[in-house]
Scaffold this motif. Structure first.
Motif, PDB file in Angstrom:
ATOM      1  N   GLY A  50       0.809  -1.213   0.000  1.00  0.00           N
ATOM      2  CA  GLY A  50       0.000   0.000   0.000  1.00  0.00           C
ATOM      3  C   GLY A  50       0.840   1.260   0.000  1.00  0.00           C
ATOM      4  O   GLY A  50       0.485   2.258  -0.645  1.00  0.00           O
ATOM      5  N   GLN A  67       2.437   1.530  -3.613  1.00  0.00           N
ATOM      6  CA  GLN A  67       1.474   1.727  -4.697  1.00  0.00           C
ATOM      7  C   GLN A  67       0.378   2.749  -4.380  1.00  0.00           C
ATOM      8  O   GLN A  67      -0.543   2.915  -5.179  1.00  0.00           O
ATOM      9  CB  GLN A  67       0.813   0.381  -5.030  1.00  0.00           C
ATOM     10  N   ARG A  84      -2.066   2.599  -2.065  1.00  0.00           N
ATOM     11  CA  ARG A  84      -3.343   1.911  -1.901  1.00  0.00           C
ATOM     12  C   ARG A  84      -3.902   2.211  -0.506  1.00  0.00           C
ATOM     13  O   ARG A  84      -3.479   1.606   0.476  1.00  0.00           O
ATOM     14  CB  ARG A  84      -3.166   0.406  -2.086  1.00  0.00           C
ATOM     15  N   GLY A 132      -3.902   8.649  -1.888  1.00  0.00           N
ATOM     16  CA  GLY A 132      -4.525   7.463  -2.479  1.00  0.00           C
ATOM     17  C   GLY A 132      -5.998   7.681  -2.778  1.00  0.00           C
ATOM     18  O   GLY A 132      -6.513   7.272  -3.819  1.00  0.00           O
TER      19      GLY A 132
END
Length: 211
Positions: free
Chosen positions: A53, A56, A58, A209
């Motif tokens: 996470g 990326q 997330r 995010g």
């Protein structure tokens, strides 16, 4: 994708957390400590999710990681209380083995300086095939080793939750800008609150995010 100071710090702490959990898992397996084994397994899985996470962006994974980190700190505080026998807990109980066996921590017989001696119990009816095990010469009692393990886990976990965002670049700078713009549009009084919260790398990554 650039790696800014805040994200790099968090990635490093997550990697360190993962290595520490794997090391702890090995010794808990050797001591047949089933409750810690299950907790360590969950921790390893969620730290991997947290790493993914973070890399990326997330937010759902980061939320799960942040919630679990609070649970993990609580669990390690319980382990410390267990081995220090706080609140009526006893380190000699079978709580961590689910009452399946009478095994204790692997460190109880294999700690630094420990010498393990076995004495045959022949002559005692029904115990001819058994032996009495005594451990002497330990430089450090095993419960303090377990307490140090848990304290180290707490230190890393709290560090990940409180890790600063650090220098801005790429996604971190965009995160702060978007968070402040959204807060000011919604209500000006939230501007400074969001700006302050965005100094934390986890909050920053969450906002980036979601936006």
């Amino acid at each position: 994708m650039g790696c800014c100071t805040g994200r790099c710090t968090l990635i490093f702490l997550c990697a360190l957390q993962l290595l520490a959990a794997l090391e702890r898992q090995v010794f808990d397996f050797l001591g047949y400590q089933w409750a810690p084994i299950l907790a360590n397994f969950l921790h390893i899985i969620i730290v991997i999710l947290g790493l993914f996470g973070t890399i990326q962006y997330r937010p759902r994974y980061i939320v799960v990681y942040a919630i679990w980190t609070a649970v993990w700190v609580t669990w390690n505080i319980f382990i410390i209380c267990f081995y220090l026998e706080v609140g009526g807990l006893s380190k000699d109980s079978e709580l961590l083995t689910f009452n399946i066996s009478r095994h204790q921590s692997w460190w109880s017989e294999n700690g630094p300086g420990c010498v393990r001696k076995e004495a045959s119990m022949s002559g005692i009816k029904g115990l001819d095939s058994h032996s009495y095990v005594s451990v002497i010469g330990c430089a450090l009692e095993y419960r303090y080793i377990e307490v140090m393990h848990s304290s180290f886990q707490i230190l890393i976990a709290v560090s990940t939750l409180l890790s600063p965002r650090g220098s801005d670049c790429g996604g971190d700078a965009l995160c702060l800008f978007q968070a402040q713009r959204l807060a000011y549009t919604f209500h000006p009084s939230l501007y400074h609150l969001i700006a302050k919260a965005s100094e934390n790398v986890l909050v920053c990554l969450l906002v980036h995010g979601f936006l």
